[in-house]
Design a protein around this motif. Structure first.
Motif: not given
Length: 206
Positions: A110-117, A127-135
């Motif tokens: 579950e990766t997604f893109s977002r605008i970051a500094p 920036q590419t980020a990830r949702k860390w929902r479960t272990p």
């Protein structure tokens, strides 16, 4: 439990993952032998943000992290078989058939893109980020590192250390691709000392 620092001599994160079990000083060490070990290794490898590791440790149910560490060890040994089966030659398209378990893992991401500094001169960056929902999400950056290895590394230069008892793997990025040891300080030095002893032995027997 106090663990010694993990070894990072593979010159590729995917190979460093395989090297998370090794025999540095005659005794095998598994840095991901339990859930805490997995969190610790991911932190040292910089494959997951510290904040995500803290959050997952906090929300995990009893035994849940150990179960994920067990899955990581199974993934490690499956992928070790692939690497040993193909190291020393370039991968070809037909090898993809063997990588189905890795693709199935990557599909869960579950990766997604977002605008970051931004770090540099620009004000903002994508920036590419990830949702860390479960272990179980802890397996995803490992899967990404393994996928990156098979897609970007020339397997002709993936080698096993020539140390007799060493199990470490590395990508040989040296000029001329003549690297033989996981590190000169460890196995390279031992080989040098053994050769020195052998020469003296031969000389004494003359």
């Amino acid at each position: 439990m106090v663990r010694s620092p993990a070894l990072f001599v593979g010159d590729a994160p995917g190979l460093d993952f395989l090297n998370s079990i090794a025999t540095p000083l005659d005794t095998p060490v598994d840095w991901i032998d339990d859930g805490e070990g997995l969190l610790d290794w991911l932190g040292q490898a910089r494959l997951a943000p510290a904040a995500a590791l803290v959050a997952i440790r906090r929300q995990a149910l009893p035994g849940e992290l150990d179960k994920v560490a067990d899955q990581a060890r199974h993934l490690r040994e499956w992928f070790r078989g692939f690497v040993y089966g193909h190291k020393g030659r370039a991968l070809v398209a037909a090898d993809l058939a063997e990588l189905d378990p890795l693709n199935r893992l990557l599909e869960r991401d579950e990766t997604f893109s977002r605008i970051a500094p931004a770090d540099g001169g620009a004000a903002l960056a994508l920036q590419t980020a990830r949702k860390w929902r479960t272990p179980e999400a802890l397996l995803l950056p490992i899967g990404e590192a393994l996928a990156s290895l098979v897609c970007t590394e020339d397997f002709s230069h993936v080698k096993a250390c020539e140390g007799p008892a060493c199990t470490l793997l590395f990508a040989d990025h040296t000029r001329g691709h003549r690297r033989r040891w996981c590190s000169m300080a460890a196995c390279g030095n031992r080989a040098k000392q053994a050769a020195h002893r052998h020469r003296h032995k031969d000389h004494d027997h003359r």
